[in-house]
Design a protein around this motif. Structure first.
Motif, short mmCIF file in Angstrom:
data_model
loop_
_atom_site.label_atom_id
_atom_site.label_comp_id
_atom_site.label_asym_id
_atom_site.label_seq_id
_atom_site.Cartn_x
_atom_site.Cartn_y
_atom_site.Cartn_z
N THR A 183 -42.18 20.84 -61.20
CA THR A 183 -42.50 20.19 -59.99
C THR A 183 -42.19 21.30 -59.03
OG1 THR A 183 -41.11 18.24 -60.96
CG2 THR A 183 -41.48 18.12 -58.61
N TRP A 184 -43.64 21.37 -58.24
CA TRP A 184 -43.62 22.25 -56.87
C TRP A 184 -42.72 21.62 -55.79
CZ3 TRP A 184 -48.57 21.80 -53.28
CH2 TRP A 184 -48.57 22.91 -52.55
N ALA A 185 -42.22 22.50 -55.29
CA ALA A 185 -41.29 22.18 -54.05
C ALA A 185 -41.99 21.71 -52.85
CB ALA A 185 -40.59 23.25 -53.42
N GLY A 186 -43.31 21.96 -52.88
CA GLY A 186 -44.33 21.14 -51.80
C GLY A 186 -44.53 19.56 -52.17
N THR A 187 -44.52 19.54 -53.43
CA THR A 187 -44.67 18.12 -53.81
C THR A 187 -43.25 17.27 -53.47
OG1 THR A 187 -46.12 18.34 -55.89
CG2 THR A 187 -44.77 16.39 -55.92
N ILE A 188 -42.24 17.70 -53.60
CA ILE A 188 -41.04 17.12 -53.36
C ILE A 188 -40.85 16.89 -51.81
CG2 ILE A 188 -38.45 17.30 -53.57
CD1 ILE A 188 -38.72 19.19 -55.97
N ALA A 189 -41.53 18.03 -50.98
CA ALA A 189 -41.35 18.11 -49.80
C ALA A 189 -42.20 16.80 -49.18
CB ALA A 189 -41.57 19.43 -49.12
N ALA A 190 -43.35 16.90 -49.89
CA ALA A 190 -44.48 15.90 -49.19
C ALA A 190 -43.76 14.49 -49.58
CB ALA A 190 -45.81 16.32 -49.89
N VAL A 191 -43.41 14.27 -50.46
CA VAL A 191 -42.87 12.83 -50.94
C VAL A 191 -41.58 12.63 -49.93
CG1 VAL A 191 -41.76 11.35 -52.64
CG2 VAL A 191 -43.70 12.89 -53.29
N THR A 192 -40.82 13.28 -49.69
CA THR A 192 -39.73 13.23 -48.87
C THR A 192 -40.09 12.85 -47.60
OG1 THR A 192 -38.29 14.72 -50.09
CG2 THR A 192 -37.60 14.20 -47.84
N ALA A 193 -41.14 13.72 -46.98
CA ALA A 193 -41.80 13.23 -45.75
C ALA A 193 -42.28 12.15 -45.59
CB ALA A 193 -42.68 14.41 -45.39
N ASP A 194 -43.04 11.55 -46.61
CA ASP A 194 -43.56 10.28 -46.80
C ASP A 194 -42.45 9.10 -46.66
OD1 ASP A 194 -45.48 8.30 -46.77
OD2 ASP A 194 -46.09 8.60 -48.86
N MET A 195 -41.22 9.25 -47.47
CA MET A 195 -40.17 8.42 -47.39
C MET A 195 -39.64 8.46 -46.19
SD MET A 195 -38.67 9.36 -51.40
CE MET A 195 -37.52 7.78 -51.34
N VAL A 196 -39.34 9.45 -45.41
CA VAL A 196 -39.20 9.61 -44.26
C VAL A 196 -39.90 8.61 -43.23
CG1 VAL A 196 -38.38 10.99 -42.11
CG2 VAL A 196 -37.80 11.72 -44.30
N ARG A 197 -40.90 8.81 -43.25
CA ARG A 197 -42.06 8.07 -42.27
C ARG A 197 -41.87 6.41 -42.81
NH1 ARG A 197 -45.23 12.74 -43.01
NH2 ARG A 197 -46.00 12.06 -45.07
N LYS A 198 -41.56 6.16 -44.07
CA LYS A 198 -41.56 4.77 -44.46
C LYS A 198 -40.23 4.08 -43.80
CE LYS A 198 -44.99 4.56 -47.94
NZ LYS A 198 -45.28 4.16 -49.53
N TRP A 199 -39.04 5.07 -43.93
CA TRP A 199 -37.96 4.60 -43.69
C TRP A 199 -38.12 4.46 -42.21
CZ3 TRP A 199 -35.12 8.17 -40.26
CH2 TRP A 199 -33.81 7.72 -39.65
N ARG A 200 -38.60 5.23 -41.19
CA ARG A 200 -38.69 5.03 -39.87
C ARG A 200 -39.29 3.79 -39.21
NH1 ARG A 200 -40.27 10.49 -36.62
NH2 ARG A 200 -39.58 9.25 -34.87
N THR A 201 -40.31 3.56 -40.19
CA THR A 201 -41.14 2.33 -39.89
C THR A 201 -40.76 0.87 -40.65
OG1 THR A 201 -42.80 2.80 -41.57
CG2 THR A 201 -43.23 3.62 -39.41
N GLY A 202 -39.77 1.29 -41.24
CA GLY A 202 -38.91 -0.14 -41.90
C GLY A 202 -39.94 -0.61 -43.02
N THR A 203 -40.91 0.34 -43.72
CA THR A 203 -41.60 0.13 -44.80
C THR A 203 -41.10 0.52 -45.98
OG1 THR A 203 -43.26 1.82 -44.41
CG2 THR A 203 -43.52 -0.43 -43.44
N GLY A 204 -40.05 1.30 -46.04
CA GLY A 204 -39.58 1.88 -47.33
C GLY A 204 -38.83 1.13 -48.43
#
Length: 303
Positions: A183-204
């Motif tokens: 698992t590429w660290a870039g994949t983990i970071a990209a997924v984490t960033a997407d989760m952060v965005r969803k958390w901020r918009t209440g869609t997570g």
């Protein structure tokens, strides 16, 4: 938004700093400023900075040395995360923490689900499990993301070690009976960033424990073969690869033979799309090759 990331120079931390740069002010703290073995230092920094999100990307990951360094492994992987969880809960902000496939013994024939009983084989795995349990006991908003076989173009990892050895040696033996998902660290970071965005918009999705790896599976030998193929395309391959059993390569810490993690919960609850491990590796190596080509072009133009 202020995002506090621990372990500023680690491979995952560096990937997170890049992926989250557009989400707010990223505060990446190294061990000189925030040492996870020093609870008071952790508390002081969190209370001083008052972040809106804490991401713990620091860990004691030296699997074999941990066998003889239990106190340090537990200090970094268990006590430090517990203190971070307490401070995050006191502030009322989320904590994202990363764990590992090494919490399992690898004896299950199928990929592991989040609810499967952990049975670590090593001090490293036990210390990471203790960190998970400590965060869960504190409560509060948290995500514990278990991943496996992490690599990148930075730090010390299997990819960089193989790239070096495949160019130095005539033959190279690699274990072929341990199976997982690189698992590429870039994949983990990209997924984490997407989760952060969803958390901020209440869609997570809900807080809790999730598995996060690339899809597909291979052995360490299969992973090494893909790395070798990339070097061969560049005319840099020297070594011939030979598959061996883990029993033929004894180590201080026992490794799980099955490191496969089922990521269906993350895909279902958070809508995450995870890449195939080979596609992610090609993207990682493609980034490296493009950087090298650009650097060579700039050097030529400067002559």
């Amino acid at each position: 938004m202020k995002i506090l990331i621990t372990g500023s120079t680690g491979q995952l931390s560096q990937a997170l700093q890049t992926a989250l740069a557009g989400e707010g002010k990223v505060l990446a703290l190294g061990h000189k400023v925030m040492d996870l073995t020093k609870p008071m230092q952790i508390r002081q920094q969190v209370r001083l900075l008052r972040p809106d999100l804490i991401i713990n990307a620091a860990a004691y990951t030296a699997v074999d040395p941990a066998q003889g360094d239990r106190d340090q492994a537990y200090a970094v992987n268990a006590i430090g995360p517990e203190v971070l969880a307490e401070e995050a809960a006191a502030l009322g902000v989320p904590l994202i923490h990363y764990s590992t496939d090494y919490v399992f013994d690898g004896r299950k024939p199928e990929p592991y689900h989040e609810e499967d009983e952990p049975r670590p084989l090593s001090i490293y795995g036990a210390s990471k499990l203790a960190g998970e349990q400590a965060i869960q006991a504190v409560g509060g908003q948290h995500l514990i993301l278990r991943t496996s076989w992490v690599y990148s173009l930075h730090g010390r990892n299997f990819l960089l070690t193989m790239q070096r050895l495949l160019q130095e040696r005539d033959t190279l033996s690699v274990v072929d009976d341990e199976v997982g998902a690189p698992t590429w660290a870039g994949t983990i970071a990209a997924v984490t960033a997407d989760m952060v965005r969803k958390w901020r918009t209440g869609t997570g999705g809900p807080s809790g424990l999730y598995h996060l790896t690339a899809t597909g599976e291979t052995s360490w030998y299969g992973f090494a073969c893909s790395i070798a193929q990339n070097l061969e395309r560049q005319g840099l391959l020297r070594a011939r690869l030979e598959p061996i059993l883990s029993a033929d390569y004894p180590t201080a810490a026992e490794r799980p033979l099955n490191s496969r993690l089922n990521c269906a919960r993350l895909q279902r609850d958070w809508g995450m799309v995870l890449p195939d491990w080979e596609a992610a590796l090609h993207q990682c190596l493609g980034n490296a090759n493009a950087h090298q080509a650009n650097h060579s072009m700039q050097a030529t133009q400067s002559l």
